[in-house]
Design an enzyme around this catalytic site. Structure first.
Site, mmCIF file in Angstrom:
data_model
loop_
_atom_site.group_PDB
_atom_site.id
_atom_site.type_symbol
_atom_site.label_atom_id
_atom_site.label_comp_id
_atom_site.label_asym_id
_atom_site.label_seq_id
_atom_site.Cartn_x
_atom_site.Cartn_y
_atom_site.Cartn_z
ATOM 1 N N TYR A 21 0.877 -1.182 0.000
ATOM 2 C CA TYR A 21 0.000 0.000 0.000
ATOM 3 C C TYR A 21 0.911 1.228 0.000
ATOM 4 O O TYR A 21 0.913 2.016 0.929
ATOM 5 C CB TYR A 21 -0.915 0.013 1.225
ATOM 6 C CG TYR A 21 -1.994 -1.037 1.236
ATOM 7 C CD1 TYR A 21 -2.239 -1.856 0.134
ATOM 8 C CD2 TYR A 21 -2.798 -1.221 2.360
ATOM 9 C CE1 TYR A 21 -3.237 -2.826 0.153
ATOM 10 C CE2 TYR A 21 -3.799 -2.188 2.387
ATOM 11 C CZ TYR A 21 -4.012 -2.983 1.284
ATOM 12 O OH TYR A 21 -5.000 -3.937 1.310
ATOM 13 N N ARG A 22 1.676 1.334 -1.054
ATOM 14 C CA ARG A 22 2.711 2.364 -1.160
ATOM 15 C C ARG A 22 2.166 3.731 -0.752
ATOM 16 O O ARG A 22 1.125 4.165 -1.249
ATOM 17 C CB ARG A 22 3.197 2.431 -2.602
ATOM 18 C CG ARG A 22 4.245 3.487 -2.853
ATOM 19 C CD ARG A 22 5.603 3.065 -2.413
ATOM 20 N NE ARG A 22 6.134 2.050 -3.303
ATOM 21 C CZ ARG A 22 7.244 1.366 -3.071
ATOM 22 N NH1 ARG A 22 7.935 1.584 -1.975
ATOM 23 N NH2 ARG A 22 7.670 0.466 -3.921
#
Length: 531
Positions: A474-475
């Site tokens: 979940y950059r």
């Protein structure tokens, strides 16, 4: 009006400097292309894989795997070249030539990096695009698969289902996600409580290092093999393919989706869920999606909706019995449940009609929006009064949403140091914060991004601390940016500790050993040790 000659001279010098800089960068780019051609193998010509802004198909190739419209604006920095590798020799040439010219390389598999780090940079760069390298070689005798990084999850699932009704793989629920980034970052799906993550089921890999050399698990060594399972391979090299171990699934699985609002006792049901979701049988995964919808009965016209979405590796009768024993407030009945095959459960979870032809999973084009994502981990149940406060905040910050993904089961049994992915025992669930919107422009983007940040800030008392943990896949660029200069290690530590906890130091040592000059770098890569 008097002429300021110093100003004129300064202006001319600036123009001359810009022209020189542009000319220099043009010559660097030309030299890079020539190097690629010089390093091309005659039996696998590289020329047809090279796209520059002058190429008629450049825009199409660039945009084909942009999965966040926020990074498809006119002002988004564009690569000076895209290399759509058709053979491993093209990857080797890209590494050798980029290293020679000290050119920034971005590696893109499916383009789902939430903050665009696989295809955007603030310095001159090119993209190594992996989408042509998508072969899937299944061996049912050994129950293993070699899958190339450019394949998407939907292709992998579909090919497995062609050969077996009782095998699957515990990866993500979005079929257009690329294998490369998803696998190496610790990708998860709705079988994680039974079988763990992608990284827990990878048994080998084909890997190309900073010198352009090919490796498998044996030749790369156990340290590097550990690092690319959860640590993000783009910091270490290029993974061409993974060998994965298939898992067994029953011929019949059961899914359901039940929605409740605040008027339907949602708060009490969520409170019950948070105490049992991580303790349910491993075969059962119950996700919560929390959003705000219109209400005709509440003051202000909005209410919170909680959607309970589930996969159970078993029949509906058993599922209803388990749910009514552990989560009776939901009131699950047989009529809420759908018995189906594992492959069709993938359709259900993607909001595709469950009786659609399963080859819809081969479609590589998702519906696109502008988006922002963030993450958190929850270690303790949230007091019920605090849940009510969260609902009020979500109504204030709509359309920001949250998704709660339960942990426990197999996730609590695997040591936090077994792979580079550290988030194991002690977590009740992971939060994904999300906002989607459909209008372009920097101002609009900033408004929606700020909504997710405010919700994330509001949740601070209820989530992990020291560090406040985050999920690499979940950059989230808000966690810190690495400029990859002298302060690289200290900058990298800021986000690295959140993504990797105690595994960060080992990742840094491995990085320093295998890529001492920090060639494989991006805005959130693993840094090398300071000199």
């Amino acid at each position: 009006m008097a002429i300021s000659w110093p100003l004129v001279v300064s202006l001319l010098l600036s123009i001359s400097s810009l022209a020189t800089s542009a000319s220099n960068s043009d010559s660097v780019h030309e030299a890079f292309v020539q190097c690629l051609l010089d390093n091309s193998h005659p039996s696998h010509p590289i020329s047809e894989a090279i796209f520059t802004p002058q190429s008629p198909s450049y825009a199409t190739v660039l945009q084909s795997y942009i999965r966040n419209l926020r990074f498809n604006e006119t002002y988004t920095p564009k690569p000076f070249l895209i290399l759509t590798a058709l053979h491993q020799s093209h990857i080797q040439a890209a590494i050798i030539c980029a290293k020679k010219g000290n050119i920034q390389m971005k590696i893109r598999s499916g383009g789902h990096d939430y903050d665009g780090l696989s295809y955007v940079a603030t310095v001159p760069f090119f993209v190594l695009d992996m989408f042509n390298l998508r072969s899937i070689d299944i061996d049912m005798e050994t129950e293993t698969v070699w899958v190339q990084s450019g394949a998407i999850l939907g292709e992998l699932y579909y090919r497995i289902s062609e050969l077996s009704k009782t095998h699957g793989f515990p990866a993500g629920v979005c079929p257009t996600v690329g294998v490369g980034g998803h696998f190496t970052g610790g990708g998860y799906g709705n079988m994680m409580r039974k079988y763990g993550l992608t990284v827990d089921n990878i048994v080998d890999a084909y890997f190309i290092d900073v010198n352009g050399r090919n490796h498998d698990r044996k030749s790369m060594g156990e340290d590097l093999f550990w690092a690319i399972r959860g640590g993000g391979a783009a910091s270490f090299g290029v993974v061409l393919a993974y060998k994965i171990k298939l898992v067994r699934v029953p011929e019949i699985v059961t899914v359901f989706r039940v929605e409740k609002t605040l008027e339907d006792n949602a708060t009490d049901i969520v409170d019950q869920w948070q105490h049992v979701a991580s303790k349910l049988p491993k075969e059962l995964f119950v996700r919560l999606v929390i959003d705000v919808v219109n209400s005709s009965t509440r003051i202000g016209g909005s209410t919170v909706r909680v959607s309970f979405i589930s996969l159970f590796l078993g029949d509906s009768k058993t599922l209803v019995s388990i749910m009514n024993k552990n989560l009776p407030l939901l009131g699950l009945s047989q009529s809420d449940c759908i018995e189906t095959s594992w492959i069709r459960s993938v359709l259900f979870w993607t909001n595709i009609t469950i009786d659609s032809p399963t080859d819809v999973l081969l479609n590589r084009t998702p519906s696109l929006s502008y988006l922002k994502r963030k993450s958190d981990y929850v270690k303790q149940p949230i007091p019920k009064t605090a849940l009510e406060g969260i609902w009020e905040k979500m109504i204030e910050l709509q359309p920001a949403q949250m998704i709660f993904n339960p942990y426990g089961g197999r996730m609590a049994e695997i040591a936090s140091t077994a792979t580079a992915f550290p988030h194991r025992a002690g977590n009740l669930w992971k939060i994904q914060y999300l906002a989607n919107w459909n209008q372009g422009g920097a101002e609009t983007a900033q408004r929606y991004i700020e909504l997710t940040r405010k919700l994330h800030r509001y949740m601070t008392p209820f989530v992990s601390k020291n560090p406040r943990e985050a999920f690499l896949n979940y950059r989230d660029i808000d966690l810190g940016v690495n400029h990859n200069d002298r302060g690289s290690y200290l900058e990298g530590r800021v986000y690295g500790i959140k993504y990797f906890k105690g595994n960060f130091n080992r990742l840094v040592h491995i990085k320093t050993k295998v890529d001492p000059t920090n060639f494989f770098r991006n805005e959130q890569s693993i840094p090398t040790l300071p000199h």
